[in-house]
Write an enzyme that holds these catalytic residues in place. Structure first.
Site, PDB file in Angstrom:
ATOM      1  N   ARG A   1      17.345  36.561  60.532  1.00  0.00           N
ATOM      2  CA  ARG A   1      17.017  37.974  60.294  1.00  0.00           C
ATOM      3  C   ARG A   1      15.547  38.091  59.922  1.00  0.00           C
ATOM      4  O   ARG A   1      15.057  37.383  59.045  1.00  0.00           O
ATOM      5  CB  ARG A   1      17.851  38.527  59.134  1.00  0.00           C
ATOM      6  CG  ARG A   1      19.304  38.586  59.427  1.00  0.00           C
ATOM      7  CD  ARG A   1      20.034  39.509  58.491  1.00  0.00           C
ATOM      8  NE  ARG A   1      19.708  39.372  57.086  1.00  0.00           N
ATOM      9  CZ  ARG A   1      20.225  40.125  56.133  1.00  0.00           C
ATOM     10  NH1 ARG A   1      21.074  41.083  56.439  1.00  0.00           N
ATOM     11  NH2 ARG A   1      19.916  39.946  54.873  1.00  0.00           N
TER      12      ARG A   1
ATOM     13  N   THR B   1      12.465  43.774  58.699  1.00  0.00           N
ATOM     14  CA  THR B   1      13.306  44.769  59.389  1.00  0.00           C
ATOM     15  C   THR B   1      14.803  44.473  59.247  1.00  0.00           C
ATOM     16  O   THR B   1      15.621  45.351  59.518  1.00  0.00           O
ATOM     17  CB  THR B   1      12.989  44.789  60.891  1.00  0.00           C
ATOM     18  OG1 THR B   1      13.363  43.511  61.436  1.00  0.00           O
ATOM     19  CG2 THR B   1      11.515  45.026  61.163  1.00  0.00           C
TER      20      THR B   1
ATOM     21  N   ASP C   1      22.406  33.807  49.510  1.00  0.00           N
ATOM     22  CA  ASP C   1      22.000  33.415  50.862  1.00  0.00           C
ATOM     23  C   ASP C   1      22.831  32.199  51.286  1.00  0.00           C
ATOM     24  O   ASP C   1      22.661  31.096  50.750  1.00  0.00           O
ATOM     25  CB  ASP C   1      20.503  33.092  50.878  1.00  0.00           C
ATOM     26  CG  ASP C   1      20.010  32.851  52.296  1.00  0.00           C
ATOM     27  OD1 ASP C   1      20.561  31.951  52.975  1.00  0.00           O
ATOM     28  OD2 ASP C   1      19.108  33.571  52.743  1.00  0.00           O
TER      29      ASP C   1
ATOM     30  N   ASP D   1      20.889  29.023  52.597  1.00  0.00           N
ATOM     31  CA  ASP D   1      20.199  28.309  51.517  1.00  0.00           C
ATOM     32  C   ASP D   1      21.189  27.556  50.628  1.00  0.00           C
ATOM     33  O   ASP D   1      20.910  26.446  50.179  1.00  0.00           O
ATOM     34  CB  ASP D   1      19.391  29.293  50.662  1.00  0.00           C
ATOM     35  CG  ASP D   1      18.089  29.700  51.356  1.00  0.00           C
ATOM     36  OD1 ASP D   1      17.672  28.992  52.303  1.00  0.00           O
ATOM     37  OD2 ASP D   1      17.505  30.729  50.964  1.00  0.00           O
TER      38      ASP D   1
END
Ligand code: PRP
Ligand code: URA
Length: 210
Positions: free
Chosen positions: A105, A109, A201, A204
């Site tokens: 991603r 945006t 995340d 991660d």
């Protein structure tokens, strides 16, 4: 709730999801849990596989028993985080082929940018399970499934661990023919398009990159 969305409320899945969400859960355990949940989701999401009757010689007699009716499958993780789910599914279906779609991603945006695609050549003969732990805005999953559809697979299912309502709505609108299986349906997205309460995340936490 749309009738092609399945939230898996099995107690084992819910228990493991709670530990997964906990910020104190370290990389090793996080990885193990993602695989365990993926394996349980594989079990649930393959409930409709067709069976055929076969004759089996038990030590005592010949019996009419059941086997899978030769369904070919492919697992397609969306890189990176989807990789964390692959081994869990392969534990139950070791003969499946594995393709890869790379998406990340854009941090500004939040739109997906694709950077890799390598899929089994005979995808038109296979049922495809697309894997990604997180369905947030839905952008990555929508684009990945659109790419896979170009190869005319027999059926597609999307397996995620946590879905946001926004992503689920966007995905099921874009791909009403693709059932979605998730372990948790969360509340909303935050300003950075992270799922709340979520688990942070996923990439991660699986790979220890933060
Ligand atoms: C995460 C996640 C999904 C995507 C979901 O990947 O694994 O692919 O975000 O968000 P969306 O529904 O809004 O598209 P990320 O872009 O962080 O890449 P990574 O897996 O390589 O870390
Ligand atoms: N990607 C993640 O890894 N987590 C989120 O909450 C949203 C997108």
């Amino acid at each position: 709730m749309k009738n092609n969305v399945f939230v898996m409320d099995h107690p084992l899945i819910q228990h493991k999801l709670t530990i997964l969400r906990d910020k104190r859960t370290g990389t090793k355990q996080f990885r193990e849990l993602i695989n365990e949940i993926a394996m349980l989701m594989c079990y649930e999401s393959t409930r409709d596989l067709p069976l055929k009757e076969v004759k089996t010689e038990t030590p005592l007699m010949t019996a009419t028993t059941k086997k899978l009716a030769g369904r070919k499958m492919a697992f397609v993780p969306i890189l990176r985080a989807g990789l964390g789910m692959v081994d869990g599914l392969l534990t139950l279906i070791p003969a499946a082929k594995v393709g890869h779609i790379g998406m990340y991603r854009d941090p500004e945006t939040h739109k997906p940018i694709d950077y890799y695609c390598k899929l089994p050549a005979d995808l038109d003969e296979r049922d495809v399970f697309v894997l990604d732990p997180m369905l947030a805005t839905g952008g990555s999953a929508i684009d990945a499934v659109a790419r896979i559809k170009e190869f005319n697979p027999k059926r597609i299912k999307f397996l995620c661990i946590i879905a946001a309502p926004e992503g689920l709505e966007a995905f099921t609108t874009a791909h009403p023919d693709v059932p979605v299986y998730c372990a948790g349906l969360d509340d909303c997205l935050n300003d950075h398009c992270y799922i709340l309460p979520g688990l942070g995340d996923a990439g991660d936490r699986i790979f220890g990159t933060k």
